[in-house]
Enzyme design. Structure first.
Site, PDB file in Angstrom:
ATOM      1  N   HIS A  88      57.356  29.089  40.182  1.00  0.00           N
ATOM      2  CA  HIS A  88      56.831  27.718  40.350  1.00  0.00           C
ATOM      3  C   HIS A  88      57.205  26.812  39.192  1.00  0.00           C
ATOM      4  O   HIS A  88      56.626  25.730  39.033  1.00  0.00           O
ATOM      5  CB  HIS A  88      55.301  27.751  40.510  1.00  0.00           C
ATOM      6  CG  HIS A  88      54.887  28.284  41.850  1.00  0.00           C
ATOM      7  ND1 HIS A  88      53.586  28.616  42.146  1.00  0.00           N
ATOM      8  CD2 HIS A  88      55.599  28.565  42.969  1.00  0.00           C
ATOM      9  CE1 HIS A  88      53.512  29.058  43.384  1.00  0.00           C
ATOM     10  NE2 HIS A  88      54.727  29.054  43.905  1.00  0.00           N
ATOM     11  N   SER A 113      45.012  34.386  44.567  1.00  0.00           N
ATOM     12  CA  SER A 113      44.168  34.318  45.765  1.00  0.00           C
ATOM     13  C   SER A 113      44.961  34.638  47.026  1.00  0.00           C
ATOM     14  O   SER A 113      44.410  34.773  48.106  1.00  0.00           O
ATOM     15  CB  SER A 113      43.561  32.914  45.892  1.00  0.00           C
ATOM     16  OG  SER A 113      44.623  31.955  45.941  1.00  0.00           O
TER      17      SER A 113
HETATM   18  N1  APR Z   1      41.361  38.370  36.360  1.00  0.00           N
HETATM   19  C1  APR Z   1      42.051  38.478  37.534  1.00  0.00           C
HETATM   20  N2  APR Z   1      41.921  37.603  38.560  1.00  0.00           N
HETATM   21  C2  APR Z   1      41.057  36.580  38.380  1.00  0.00           C
HETATM   22  C3  APR Z   1      40.308  36.394  37.192  1.00  0.00           C
HETATM   23  C4  APR Z   1      40.500  37.347  36.156  1.00  0.00           C
HETATM   24  N3  APR Z   1      39.823  37.253  35.006  1.00  0.00           N
HETATM   25  N4  APR Z   1      39.549  35.273  37.345  1.00  0.00           N
HETATM   26  C5  APR Z   1      39.799  34.786  38.572  1.00  0.00           C
HETATM   27  N5  APR Z   1      40.701  35.575  39.203  1.00  0.00           N
HETATM   28  C6  APR Z   1      41.278  35.429  40.533  1.00  0.00           C
HETATM   29  C7  APR Z   1      40.410  34.694  41.514  1.00  0.00           C
HETATM   30  O1  APR Z   1      39.531  35.590  42.169  1.00  0.00           O
HETATM   31  C8  APR Z   1      41.458  34.146  42.491  1.00  0.00           C
HETATM   32  O2  APR Z   1      41.704  35.070  43.541  1.00  0.00           O
HETATM   33  O3  APR Z   1      42.431  34.643  40.388  1.00  0.00           O
HETATM   34  C9  APR Z   1      42.716  34.022  41.628  1.00  0.00           C
HETATM   35  C10 APR Z   1      43.128  32.596  41.357  1.00  0.00           C
HETATM   36  O4  APR Z   1      43.474  32.027  42.585  1.00  0.00           O
HETATM   37  P1  APR Z   1      44.064  30.537  42.591  1.00  0.00           P
HETATM   38  O5  APR Z   1      43.232  29.657  41.754  1.00  0.00           O
HETATM   39  O6  APR Z   1      44.310  30.192  44.050  1.00  0.00           O
HETATM   40  O7  APR Z   1      45.468  30.680  41.834  1.00  0.00           O
HETATM   41  P2  APR Z   1      46.834  31.217  42.414  1.00  0.00           P
HETATM   42  O8  APR Z   1      46.633  32.325  43.388  1.00  0.00           O
HETATM   43  O9  APR Z   1      47.709  31.490  41.242  1.00  0.00           O
HETATM   44  O10 APR Z   1      47.411  29.925  43.180  1.00  0.00           O
HETATM   45  C11 APR Z   1      48.719  30.039  43.714  1.00  0.00           C
HETATM   46  O11 APR Z   1      48.659  27.706  44.279  1.00  0.00           O
HETATM   47  O12 APR Z   1      48.052  25.574  43.705  1.00  0.00           O
HETATM   48  C12 APR Z   1      49.114  26.439  43.776  1.00  0.00           C
HETATM   49  O13 APR Z   1      51.083  26.360  42.497  1.00  0.00           O
HETATM   50  C13 APR Z   1      49.730  26.683  42.428  1.00  0.00           C
HETATM   51  O14 APR Z   1      50.697  28.709  41.556  1.00  0.00           O
HETATM   52  C14 APR Z   1      49.545  28.177  42.207  1.00  0.00           C
HETATM   53  C15 APR Z   1      49.400  28.714  43.613  1.00  0.00           C
END
Ligand code: APR
Length: 237
Positions: A110, A179
């Site tokens: 990304h 997520s």
């Molecule tokens: N350790 C591991 N996982 C964690 C922790 C932790 N300490 N804290 C939170 N999480 C998990 C949450 O449960 C959630 O499932 O991290 C995940 C974060 O999810 P998102 O906020 O959706 O982030 P991500 O999956 O990286 O999003 C993907 O979406 O908006 C776009 O480009 C953006 O790269 C991003 C993409």
């Protein structure tokens, strides 16, 4: 020992314990900003100053945060995997915490906060400070054309060919702190499980996604889950 190729996918969750907000957890980035305004080409077209301000704030935060134990454990896993098979870390994150923890075989699908891209010549450049339309492109010299080198919604992520090839040869796939809601990354587990190598799949997430292809679900924060992953992979912590 049979060679085993490993692909790791990380998301915002792995940087959460370093103090960087995730996107969709309570208080996450998408609670405080309309992603249409700050993470789409249309949003940049409509208000480039707002978009630069959003990424300038996230880029500035990089000076205040540091890699956590999960980032360091992944760099240690990469070193320990030398000679055991191919290792590839694919991150959806745009922070620089994996590099700062020592990861080398790393792809930012990304983009990266600390790079800018020229909207005219498409060249990208390292840039660690605030950015705006006053900057001129170091390659083509045009002013007013620099944008964050971030892959926005509706744009094609970087390195997809290399990622697809690695998933096709993966014997182990692990998703950490994502997520699993945003494609194409959300489809990587399914790609791995159907690669005819009998790929073994792991997830580390305190709130497991419930995606059924995972053989091992480590329902823990990444800093704790990584120790369990290393144990399951037979790698000394
Ligand atoms: N350790 C591991 N996982 C964690 C922790 C932790 N300490 N804290 C939170 N999480 C998990 C949450 O449960 C959630 O499932 O991290 C995940 C974060 O999810 P998102 O906020 O959706 O982030 P991500 O999956 O990286 O999003 C993907 O979406 O908006 C776009 O480009 C953006 O790269 C991003 C993409």
């Amino acid at each position: 020992m049979t060679r085993k190729n490993i692909v790791i996918l990380t998301g915002a969750g792995i940087s959460a314990e370093s103090g960087i907000s995730t996107f969709r957890d309570t208080g996450g980035l998408w609670e405080n900003h309309r992603l249409e305004d700050v993470a789409t080409p249309e949003g940049f077209e409509a208000d480039p100053h707002l978009v630069h301000r959003f990424y300038n704030a996230r880029r500035a935060q990089l000076h205040e945060v540091a890699p956590n134990a999960a980032h360091f454990a992944l760099a240690a896993l990469e070193r320990a995997w030398e000679g055991r098979g191919d290792f590839l870390l694919v991150t959806q994150n745009v922070d620089d915490l994996h590099e700062r923890a020592g990861s080398r075989r790393l792809l930012h699908m990304h983009g990266e906060l600390r790079r800018l891209r020229c909207t005219m010549c498409e060249e990208t450049h390292p840039h660690a400070q605030d950015a705006g339309l006053e900057l001129a492109c170091p390659a083509c010299g045009r002013a007013g054309t620099m944008r964050p080198d971030i892959v926005w919604f509706g744009e094609i992520p970087y390195h997809m060919d290399e990622i697809g090839a690695a998933l096709g040869e993966a014997d182990i796939f692990c998703a950490i702190g994502t997520s699993g809601l945003v494609y194409p990354a959300a489809g990587f587990a399914a790609e791995a499980v159907h690669n005819r190598r009998g790929c073994e799949l792991f997830e580390i997430n305190p709130n497991p996604t419930g995606v059924e292809v995972y053989d091992h679900v480590i329902a823990a924060p990444a800093t704790h889950g990584m120790a369990e992953l290393l144990r399951l992979l037979g790698v000394e912590d």
